[in-house]
Motif scaffolding. Structure first.
Motif, PDB file in Angstrom:
ATOM      1  N   UNK A 160       5.072   5.456  13.113  1.00 53.91           N
ATOM      2  CA  UNK A 160       5.770   5.332  14.405  1.00 53.91           C
ATOM      3  C   UNK A 160       6.918   4.333  14.346  1.00 53.91           C
ATOM      4  N   UNK A 161       7.088   3.715  13.201  1.00 54.57           N
ATOM      5  CA  UNK A 161       8.147   2.728  12.953  1.00 54.57           C
ATOM      6  C   UNK A 161       8.077   1.548  13.923  1.00 54.57           C
ATOM      7  N   UNK A 162       6.863   1.092  14.212  1.00 54.91           N
ATOM      8  CA  UNK A 162       6.695  -0.039  15.121  1.00 54.91           C
ATOM      9  C   UNK A 162       6.379  -1.347  14.389  1.00 54.91           C
ATOM     10  N   UNK A 163       6.202  -1.290  13.071  1.00 58.16           N
ATOM     11  CA  UNK A 163       5.952  -2.523  12.315  1.00 58.16           C
ATOM     12  C   UNK A 163       7.179  -3.412  12.453  1.00 58.16           C
ATOM     13  N   UNK A 164       6.953  -4.682  12.719  1.00 59.85           N
ATOM     14  CA  UNK A 164       8.059  -5.559  13.090  1.00 59.85           C
ATOM     15  C   UNK A 164       8.891  -6.069  11.921  1.00 59.85           C
ATOM     16  N   UNK A 165       8.296  -6.258  10.748  1.00 60.34           N
ATOM     17  CA  UNK A 165       9.083  -6.842   9.661  1.00 60.34           C
ATOM     18  C   UNK A 165       8.411  -6.616   8.302  1.00 60.34           C
ATOM     19  N   UNK A 166       9.069  -7.100   7.250  1.00 60.61           N
ATOM     20  CA  UNK A 166       8.570  -6.952   5.885  1.00 60.61           C
ATOM     21  C   UNK A 166       7.232  -7.655   5.685  1.00 60.61           C
ATOM     22  N   UNK A 167       6.990  -8.725   6.418  1.00 56.95           N
ATOM     23  CA  UNK A 167       5.721  -9.436   6.280  1.00 56.95           C
ATOM     24  C   UNK A 167       4.561  -8.521   6.694  1.00 56.95           C
ATOM     25  N   UNK A 168       4.750  -7.760   7.764  1.00 55.87           N
ATOM     26  CA  UNK A 168       3.723  -6.815   8.219  1.00 55.87           C
ATOM     27  C   UNK A 168       3.488  -5.770   7.130  1.00 55.87           C
ATOM     28  N   UNK A 169       4.593  -5.249   6.564  1.00 54.25           N
ATOM     29  CA  UNK A 169       4.451  -4.290   5.470  1.00 54.25           C
ATOM     30  C   UNK A 169       3.721  -4.937   4.289  1.00 54.25           C
ATOM     31  N   UNK A 170       4.090  -6.145   3.940  1.00 49.86           N
ATOM     32  CA  UNK A 170       3.469  -6.823   2.800  1.00 49.86           C
ATOM     33  C   UNK A 170       1.972  -6.984   2.969  1.00 49.86           C
ATOM     34  N   UNK A 171       1.551  -7.351   4.167  1.00 48.80           N
ATOM     35  CA  UNK A 171       0.113  -7.498   4.404  1.00 48.80           C
ATOM     36  C   UNK A 171      -0.608  -6.151   4.326  1.00 48.80           C
ATOM     37  N   UNK A 172      -0.014  -5.126   4.897  1.00 49.86           N
ATOM     38  CA  UNK A 172      -0.614  -3.786   4.827  1.00 49.86           C
ATOM     39  C   UNK A 172      -0.619  -3.286   3.383  1.00 49.86           C
ATOM     40  N   UNK A 173       0.467  -3.516   2.673  1.00 47.00           N
ATOM     41  CA  UNK A 173       0.547  -3.109   1.271  1.00 47.00           C
ATOM     42  C   UNK A 173      -0.544  -3.798   0.458  1.00 47.00           C
ATOM     43  N   UNK A 174      -0.754  -5.088   0.690  1.00 52.73           N
ATOM     44  CA  UNK A 174      -1.800  -5.805  -0.041  1.00 52.73           C
ATOM     45  C   UNK A 174      -3.183  -5.224   0.255  1.00 52.73           C
ATOM     46  N   UNK A 175      -3.436  -4.847   1.506  1.00 53.00           N
ATOM     47  CA  UNK A 175      -4.727  -4.231   1.855  1.00 53.00           C
ATOM     48  C   UNK A 175      -4.878  -2.874   1.175  1.00 53.00           C
ATOM     49  N   UNK A 176      -3.806  -2.081   1.178  1.00 51.96           N
ATOM     50  CA  UNK A 176      -3.863  -0.772   0.522  1.00 51.96           C
ATOM     51  C   UNK A 176      -4.091  -0.935  -0.977  1.00 51.96           C
ATOM     52  N   UNK A 177      -3.382  -1.860  -1.579  1.00 54.79           N
ATOM     53  CA  UNK A 177      -3.520  -2.062  -3.017  1.00 54.79           C
ATOM     54  C   UNK A 177      -4.881  -2.641  -3.381  1.00 54.79           C
ATOM     55  N   UNK A 178      -5.430  -3.484  -2.546  1.00 56.99           N
ATOM     56  CA  UNK A 178      -6.770  -4.022  -2.806  1.00 56.99           C
ATOM     57  C   UNK A 178      -7.805  -2.892  -2.774  1.00 56.99           C
ATOM     58  N   UNK A 179      -7.676  -1.997  -1.809  1.00 55.16           N
ATOM     59  CA  UNK A 179      -8.607  -0.865  -1.721  1.00 55.16           C
ATOM     60  C   UNK A 179      -8.425   0.069  -2.916  1.00 55.16           C
ATOM     61  N   UNK A 180      -7.185   0.293  -3.312  1.00 55.66           N
ATOM     62  CA  UNK A 180      -6.917   1.147  -4.476  1.00 55.66           C
ATOM     63  C   UNK A 180      -7.469   0.511  -5.742  1.00 55.66           C
ATOM     64  N   UNK A 181      -7.271  -0.782  -5.901  1.00 58.25           N
ATOM     65  CA  UNK A 181      -7.776  -1.463  -7.096  1.00 58.25           C
ATOM     66  C   UNK A 181      -9.305  -1.425  -7.134  1.00 58.25           C
ATOM     67  N   UNK A 182      -9.939  -1.591  -5.982  1.00 56.82           N
ATOM     68  CA  UNK A 182     -11.402  -1.479  -5.927  1.00 56.82           C
ATOM     69  C   UNK A 182     -11.838  -0.076  -6.357  1.00 56.82           C
ATOM     70  N   UNK A 183     -11.128   0.947  -5.879  1.00 50.88           N
ATOM     71  CA  UNK A 183     -11.446   2.312  -6.290  1.00 50.88           C
ATOM     72  C   UNK A 183     -11.284   2.473  -7.798  1.00 50.88           C
ATOM     73  N   UNK A 184     -10.180   1.997  -8.334  1.00 49.42           N
ATOM     74  CA  UNK A 184      -9.923   2.138  -9.776  1.00 49.42           C
ATOM     75  C   UNK A 184     -11.028   1.473 -10.582  1.00 49.42           C
ATOM     76  N   UNK A 185     -11.403   0.259 -10.206  1.00 47.70           N
ATOM     77  CA  UNK A 185     -12.458  -0.437 -10.946  1.00 47.70           C
ATOM     78  C   UNK A 185     -13.816   0.253 -10.793  1.00 47.70           C
ATOM     79  N   UNK A 186     -14.105   0.782  -9.619  1.00 51.62           N
ATOM     80  CA  UNK A 186     -15.358   1.511  -9.419  1.00 51.62           C
ATOM     81  C   UNK A 186     -15.376   2.774 -10.285  1.00 51.62           C
ATOM     82  N   UNK A 187     -14.272   3.510 -10.297  1.00 51.77           N
ATOM     83  CA  UNK A 187     -14.189   4.726 -11.114  1.00 51.77           C
ATOM     84  C   UNK A 187     -14.300   4.391 -12.598  1.00 51.77           C
ATOM     85  N   UNK A 188     -13.637   3.334 -13.033  1.00 53.39           N
ATOM     86  CA  UNK A 188     -13.723   2.934 -14.453  1.00 53.39           C
ATOM     87  C   UNK A 188     -15.158   2.581 -14.829  1.00 53.39           C
ATOM     88  N   UNK A 189     -15.849   1.855 -13.949  1.00 52.71           N
ATOM     89  CA  UNK A 189     -17.248   1.502 -14.234  1.00 52.71           C
ATOM     90  C   UNK A 189     -18.119   2.747 -14.326  1.00 52.71           C
TER      91      UNK A 189
END
Length: 179
Positions: A110-139
């Motif tokens: 909806x393009x309502x995120x206010x700034x890059x900091x909001x994107x950065x925090x969301x990106x970190x959450x997405x990447x943390x979940x992805x990394x958890x998936x990758x490590x779970x799959x590798x195990x």
């Protein structure tokens, strides 16, 4: 007559032993082939989750910055496939990635995120979940594999905020250069 009977018993015994060997070999080979097929399907499904989660994350950024639509079809196909062939732990990790996408997506679509900091925090959450998936799959695929601490997408570091150095990486590990 006893000589003919001995030859018959020997021949029947040889045929029976051969048939038992063939049947046993077929059963073992079939089982091994099914196990290899299932493992190959699981690896392919995990690879699809990693690839599609990267694509969705980048699509969310483009949606926010440029108003591009996000196509969820391939992501949903990858999720469906992992639900069919994945272990419960791998399915749970994939579900967590999906949850994070849905929790974060509206503000970017909806393009309502206010700034890059909001994107950065969301990106970190997405990447943390992805990394958890990758490590779970590798195990699951190979328990001897070492745990990864970085996602497979290269990106510039998030800028530090006033008086704060870069925080933890996406899997709660110190970011490079902060130790």
């Amino acid at each position: 007559m006893s000589l003919d009977w001995g030859i018959t018993v020997t021949t029947v015994g040889g045929v029976a032993a051969t048939l038992i060997g063939v049947v046993t070999g077929t059963v073992l080979s079939s089982r091994s082939n099914r196990m290899h097929w299932a493992r190959d399907q699981q690896i392919a499904a995990c690879s699809a989750i990693v690839a599609e989660s990267t694509r969705i994350q980048l699509a969310l950024r483009r949606a926010w910055k440029h108003g591009d639509p996000v196509d969820w079809v391939a992501w949903n196909v990858a999720l469906g496939t992992i639900w069919l062939v994945g272990s419960p732990a791998v399915v749970d990790a994939a579900a967590r990635v999906d949850e994070v996408f849905w929790e974060c997506s509206d503000q970017f679509i909806r393009q309502t995120a206010s700034n890059e900091h909001v994107w950065g925090e969301a990106r970190d959450r997405m990447e943390a979940a992805r990394l958890h998936f990758i490590n779970t799959a590798r195990r699951y695929v190979d328990p001897q594999r070492a745990r990864l601490t970085q996602t497979p997408v290269s990106r510039p570091p998030r800028p530090s905020t006033a008086g704060r150095t870069r925080g933890p990486g996406p899997d709660s590990t110190p970011a490079p250069g902060t130790v």
